[in-house]
Design a protein around this motif. Structure first.
Motif, PDB file in Angstrom:
ATOM      1  N   LEU A   1      36.806 -76.265  44.377  1.00 51.97           N
ATOM      2  CA  LEU A   1      37.923 -75.125  43.702  1.00 51.97           C
ATOM      3  C   LEU A   1      37.586 -75.194  42.513  1.00 51.97           C
ATOM      4  O   LEU A   1      38.139 -74.662  41.749  1.00 51.97           O
ATOM      5  CB  LEU A   1      39.251 -76.717  44.097  1.00 51.97           C
ATOM      6  CG  LEU A   1      40.830 -75.679  44.236  1.00 51.97           C
ATOM      7  CD1 LEU A   1      40.261 -74.148  45.458  1.00 51.97           C
ATOM      8  CD2 LEU A   1      41.468 -76.387  44.817  1.00 51.97           C
ATOM      9  N   GLU A   2      37.362 -76.452  42.039  1.00 49.92           N
ATOM     10  CA  GLU A   2      36.858 -76.561  40.578  1.00 49.92           C
ATOM     11  C   GLU A   2      36.166 -74.528  39.801  1.00 49.92           C
ATOM     12  O   GLU A   2      36.357 -74.931  38.899  1.00 49.92           O
ATOM     13  CB  GLU A   2      36.361 -77.544  39.948  1.00 49.92           C
ATOM     14  CG  GLU A   2      35.969 -78.124  38.645  1.00 49.92           C
ATOM     15  CD  GLU A   2      34.921 -78.882  38.212  1.00 49.92           C
ATOM     16  OE1 GLU A   2      34.795 -79.537  37.413  1.00 49.92           O
ATOM     17  OE2 GLU A   2      35.580 -80.077  39.233  1.00 49.92           O
ATOM     18  N   LYS A   3      34.866 -74.693  40.638  1.00 50.27           N
ATOM     19  CA  LYS A   3      33.833 -74.087  40.338  1.00 50.27           C
ATOM     20  C   LYS A   3      34.815 -72.338  40.635  1.00 50.27           C
ATOM     21  O   LYS A   3      34.468 -71.649  39.791  1.00 50.27           O
ATOM     22  CB  LYS A   3      32.656 -74.162  41.516  1.00 50.27           C
ATOM     23  CG  LYS A   3      31.982 -75.114  40.909  1.00 50.27           C
ATOM     24  CD  LYS A   3      30.573 -75.259  41.397  1.00 50.27           C
ATOM     25  CE  LYS A   3      29.916 -76.445  41.043  1.00 50.27           C
ATOM     26  NZ  LYS A   3      29.033 -76.509  39.074  1.00 50.27           N
ATOM     27  N   ARG A   4      35.519 -73.004  41.863  1.00 53.12           N
ATOM     28  CA  ARG A   4      36.182 -71.188  41.946  1.00 53.12           C
ATOM     29  C   ARG A   4      37.177 -71.099  40.019  1.00 53.12           C
ATOM     30  O   ARG A   4      37.163 -69.487  40.300  1.00 53.12           O
ATOM     31  CB  ARG A   4      36.885 -71.143  43.447  1.00 53.12           C
ATOM     32  CG  ARG A   4      36.395 -70.824  44.184  1.00 53.12           C
ATOM     33  CD  ARG A   4      36.748 -70.617  45.923  1.00 53.12           C
ATOM     34  NE  ARG A   4      37.886 -69.963  45.819  1.00 53.12           N
ATOM     35  CZ  ARG A   4      38.711 -70.043  46.778  1.00 53.12           C
ATOM     36  NH1 ARG A   4      39.913 -71.124  47.019  1.00 53.12           N
ATOM     37  NH2 ARG A   4      39.639 -69.287  46.372  1.00 53.12           N
ATOM     38  N   ALA A   5      38.071 -72.012  40.270  1.00 50.66           N
ATOM     39  CA  ALA A   5      38.869 -72.136  39.145  1.00 50.66           C
ATOM     40  C   ALA A   5      37.817 -71.505  37.777  1.00 50.66           C
ATOM     41  O   ALA A   5      38.678 -70.915  36.851  1.00 50.66           O
ATOM     42  CB  ALA A   5      39.920 -73.472  38.979  1.00 50.66           C
ATOM     43  N   ILE A   6      36.709 -72.167  37.716  1.00 53.70           N
ATOM     44  CA  ILE A   6      35.523 -71.691  36.301  1.00 53.70           C
ATOM     45  C   ILE A   6      35.707 -70.714  36.396  1.00 53.70           C
ATOM     46  O   ILE A   6      35.605 -69.035  35.352  1.00 53.70           O
ATOM     47  CB  ILE A   6      34.996 -72.739  36.173  1.00 53.70           C
ATOM     48  CG1 ILE A   6      35.288 -74.399  35.779  1.00 53.70           C
ATOM     49  CG2 ILE A   6      33.983 -72.783  35.201  1.00 53.70           C
ATOM     50  CD1 ILE A   6      34.399 -75.492  36.266  1.00 53.70           C
ATOM     51  N   GLU A   7      35.061 -69.967  37.676  1.00 53.94           N
ATOM     52  CA  GLU A   7      34.630 -68.463  37.717  1.00 53.94           C
ATOM     53  C   GLU A   7      35.516 -67.366  37.435  1.00 53.94           C
ATOM     54  O   GLU A   7      35.694 -66.547  36.927  1.00 53.94           O
ATOM     55  CB  GLU A   7      34.485 -68.683  39.259  1.00 53.94           C
ATOM     56  CG  GLU A   7      33.483 -66.735  39.552  1.00 53.94           C
ATOM     57  CD  GLU A   7      33.474 -66.260  40.675  1.00 53.94           C
ATOM     58  OE1 GLU A   7      32.728 -65.442  41.044  1.00 53.94           O
ATOM     59  OE2 GLU A   7      33.823 -67.019  41.365  1.00 53.94           O
ATOM     60  N   LEU A   8      37.095 -68.266  38.475  1.00 51.64           N
ATOM     61  CA  LEU A   8      38.520 -66.559  37.744  1.00 51.64           C
ATOM     62  C   LEU A   8      38.485 -67.062  35.945  1.00 51.64           C
ATOM     63  O   LEU A   8      39.009 -65.562  35.872  1.00 51.64           O
ATOM     64  CB  LEU A   8      39.327 -67.744  38.058  1.00 51.64           C
ATOM     65  CG  LEU A   8      40.235 -66.882  38.927  1.00 51.64           C
ATOM     66  CD1 LEU A   8      40.348 -65.034  39.536  1.00 51.64           C
ATOM     67  CD2 LEU A   8      41.914 -67.087  39.460  1.00 51.64           C
ATOM     68  N   ASN A   9      38.757 -67.872  35.359  1.00 51.52           N
ATOM     69  CA  ASN A   9      38.866 -68.304  34.064  1.00 51.52           C
ATOM     70  C   ASN A   9      37.977 -67.311  33.386  1.00 51.52           C
ATOM     71  O   ASN A   9      38.015 -66.878  32.124  1.00 51.52           O
ATOM     72  CB  ASN A   9      39.468 -69.612  33.575  1.00 51.52           C
ATOM     73  CG  ASN A   9      40.875 -70.117  34.182  1.00 51.52           C
ATOM     74  OD1 ASN A   9      41.220 -69.240  34.072  1.00 51.52           O
ATOM     75  ND2 ASN A   9      40.845 -71.146  34.051  1.00 51.52           N
ATOM     76  N   ASN A  10      36.372 -67.871  33.329  1.00 50.81           N
ATOM     77  CA  ASN A  10      35.407 -66.912  32.884  1.00 50.81           C
ATOM     78  C   ASN A  10      35.680 -65.497  32.608  1.00 50.81           C
ATOM     79  O   ASN A  10      35.763 -64.370  32.245  1.00 50.81           O
ATOM     80  CB  ASN A  10      33.942 -67.782  32.958  1.00 50.81           C
ATOM     81  CG  ASN A  10      34.106 -69.044  32.127  1.00 50.81           C
ATOM     82  OD1 ASN A  10      34.639 -69.347  31.598  1.00 50.81           O
ATOM     83  ND2 ASN A  10      33.021 -69.460  32.942  1.00 50.81           N
ATOM     84  N   GLY A  11      35.993 -64.686  34.010  1.00 56.16           N
ATOM     85  CA  GLY A  11      36.122 -63.466  34.589  1.00 56.16           C
ATOM     86  C   GLY A  11      37.464 -63.119  33.778  1.00 56.16           C
ATOM     87  O   GLY A  11      37.071 -61.749  33.239  1.00 56.16           O
ATOM     88  N   ARG A  12      38.484 -63.946  33.721  1.00 54.33           N
ATOM     89  CA  ARG A  12      39.040 -63.398  33.211  1.00 54.33           C
ATOM     90  C   ARG A  12      39.314 -63.133  30.927  1.00 54.33           C
ATOM     91  O   ARG A  12      39.533 -61.826  30.947  1.00 54.33           O
ATOM     92  CB  ARG A  12      40.244 -64.223  33.332  1.00 54.33           C
ATOM     93  CG  ARG A  12      40.909 -63.996  34.828  1.00 54.33           C
ATOM     94  CD  ARG A  12      42.323 -65.479  34.638  1.00 54.33           C
ATOM     95  NE  ARG A  12      43.069 -65.410  35.596  1.00 54.33           N
ATOM     96  CZ  ARG A  12      43.581 -66.335  36.244  1.00 54.33           C
ATOM     97  NH1 ARG A  12      44.192 -67.287  35.906  1.00 54.33           N
ATOM     98  NH2 ARG A  12      44.259 -65.708  37.047  1.00 54.33           N
ATOM     99  N   ALA A  13      38.903 -64.172  30.927  1.00 56.02           N
ATOM    100  CA  ALA A  13      38.221 -63.480  29.591  1.00 56.02           C
ATOM    101  C   ALA A  13      37.014 -63.046  29.560  1.00 56.02           C
ATOM    102  O   ALA A  13      37.194 -61.834  28.421  1.00 56.02           O
ATOM    103  CB  ALA A  13      37.391 -65.118  29.302  1.00 56.02           C
ATOM    104  N   ALA A  14      36.702 -62.832  30.331  1.00 55.62           N
ATOM    105  CA  ALA A  14      35.299 -61.440  30.197  1.00 55.62           C
ATOM    106  C   ALA A  14      36.389 -59.902  31.015  1.00 55.62           C
ATOM    107  O   ALA A  14      35.946 -59.289  29.296  1.00 55.62           O
ATOM    108  CB  ALA A  14      34.039 -61.825  30.957  1.00 55.62           C
ATOM    109  N   GLN A  15      37.037 -59.840  30.896  1.00 52.95           N
ATOM    110  CA  GLN A  15      37.419 -58.860  30.947  1.00 52.95           C
ATOM    111  C   GLN A  15      38.565 -58.868  29.663  1.00 52.95           C
ATOM    112  O   GLN A  15      39.481 -56.811  29.656  1.00 52.95           O
ATOM    113  CB  GLN A  15      38.499 -58.571  32.016  1.00 52.95           C
ATOM    114  CG  GLN A  15      38.035 -58.869  33.692  1.00 52.95           C
ATOM    115  CD  GLN A  15      38.940 -58.724  35.006  1.00 52.95           C
ATOM    116  OE1 GLN A  15      39.682 -57.991  35.207  1.00 52.95           O
ATOM    117  NE2 GLN A  15      39.131 -60.268  35.781  1.00 52.95           N
ATOM    118  N   MET A  16      39.175 -59.206  29.134  1.00 53.17           N
ATOM    119  CA  MET A  16      39.866 -59.212  27.724  1.00 53.17           C
ATOM    120  C   MET A  16      38.648 -59.055  26.890  1.00 53.17           C
ATOM    121  O   MET A  16      38.390 -58.709  25.649  1.00 53.17           O
ATOM    122  CB  MET A  16      40.372 -60.933  27.480  1.00 53.17           C
ATOM    123  CG  MET A  16      41.452 -61.186  27.941  1.00 53.17           C
ATOM    124  SD  MET A  16      42.595 -59.904  28.711  1.00 53.17           S
ATOM    125  CE  MET A  16      43.490 -59.976  26.898  1.00 53.17           C
ATOM    126  N   GLY A  17      37.090 -58.571  26.974  1.00 53.34           N
ATOM    127  CA  GLY A  17      36.492 -58.306  26.071  1.00 53.34           C
ATOM    128  C   GLY A  17      36.080 -59.501  24.613  1.00 53.34           C
ATOM    129  O   GLY A  17      34.679 -59.154  24.098  1.00 53.34           O
TER     130      GLY A  17
END
Length: 199
Positions: free
Chosen positions: A183-199
């Motif tokens: 769950l922690e690794k999935r949350a990290i991936e989700l947050n990093n993906g959100r940050a990357a989408q912001m540019g």
């Protein structure tokens, strides 16, 4: 008398202008006021404990896309968010690697254009031949239709594209993690993906 009318006219213009400025300020302040919550509390409660509803925002759905509490719609949007986040993370890394000066050796096409001749960012779209762009889009299409989806129907969660057969397969040790670590690794991936989408 004439100067009196002129002063009165100026005062009216000044009052009108001040009123217009005040109305504009009032309207812009209203834009930042909390919106009335039209979604039912049970619909919002359905997702407030989902992965991704994390501090500081908690469950954040400003457009009300899942205000009806539909789990299938939420899963589809989460699938799209995870997939786009993964692509964005790869794009950010690729951009940074190119900006650091690392390029593939050799030629990108048969006419002798080198990889090092291709500019970074959107400039690459005009420097690569149409045939090269078609190959890139075809490759993305193949990934979309064959690999970046749950082919086997055995996904553990939305966005699980391991597509493993029951005898095992490419897993990178995922099955060795406990549920909390997953769950922690999935949350990290989700947050990093959100940050990357912001540019």
């Amino acid at each position: 008398s004439r100067s009196c009318r002129h002063n009165l006219s100026n005062k009216r213009k000044s009052i009108t202008m001040k009123s217009a400025v005040f109305a504009t300020l009032l309207a812009s302040a209203a834009a930042f006021a909390p919106a009335s919550q039209k979604a039912s509390s049970s619909a919002l409660a359905a997702f407030e404990n989902e992965l991704g509803a994390q501090p500081p925002l908690g469950f954040y759905d400003p457009l009300g896309l899942v205000a009806d509490g539909d789990q299938e719609n939420f899963d589809r949007l989460r699938y799209t968010e995870v997939k786009h986040g993964r692509v964005a993370m790869l794009a950010v890394v690729g951009y940074l690697v190119q900006e650091a000066g690392y390029r593939l050796g050799g030629n990108i096409d048969l006419s002798g254009t080198k990889f090092s001749d291709i500019p970074n960012g959107f400039g690459a779209l005009t420097a690569i031949s149409p045939v090269g762009l078609a190959q890139i889009f075809a490759f993305i299409g193949i990934l979309e239709t064959t690999i970046m989806k749950d082919v086997t129907g055995t996904n553990e969660f939305v966005g699980d594209f391991r597509n493993m057969n029951p005898e095992g397969g490419l897993d990178f040790g995922w099955d060795t993690f406990d549920e909390e670590t997953k769950l922690e690794k999935r949350a990290i991936e989700l947050n990093n993906g959100r940050a990357a989408q912001m540019g």
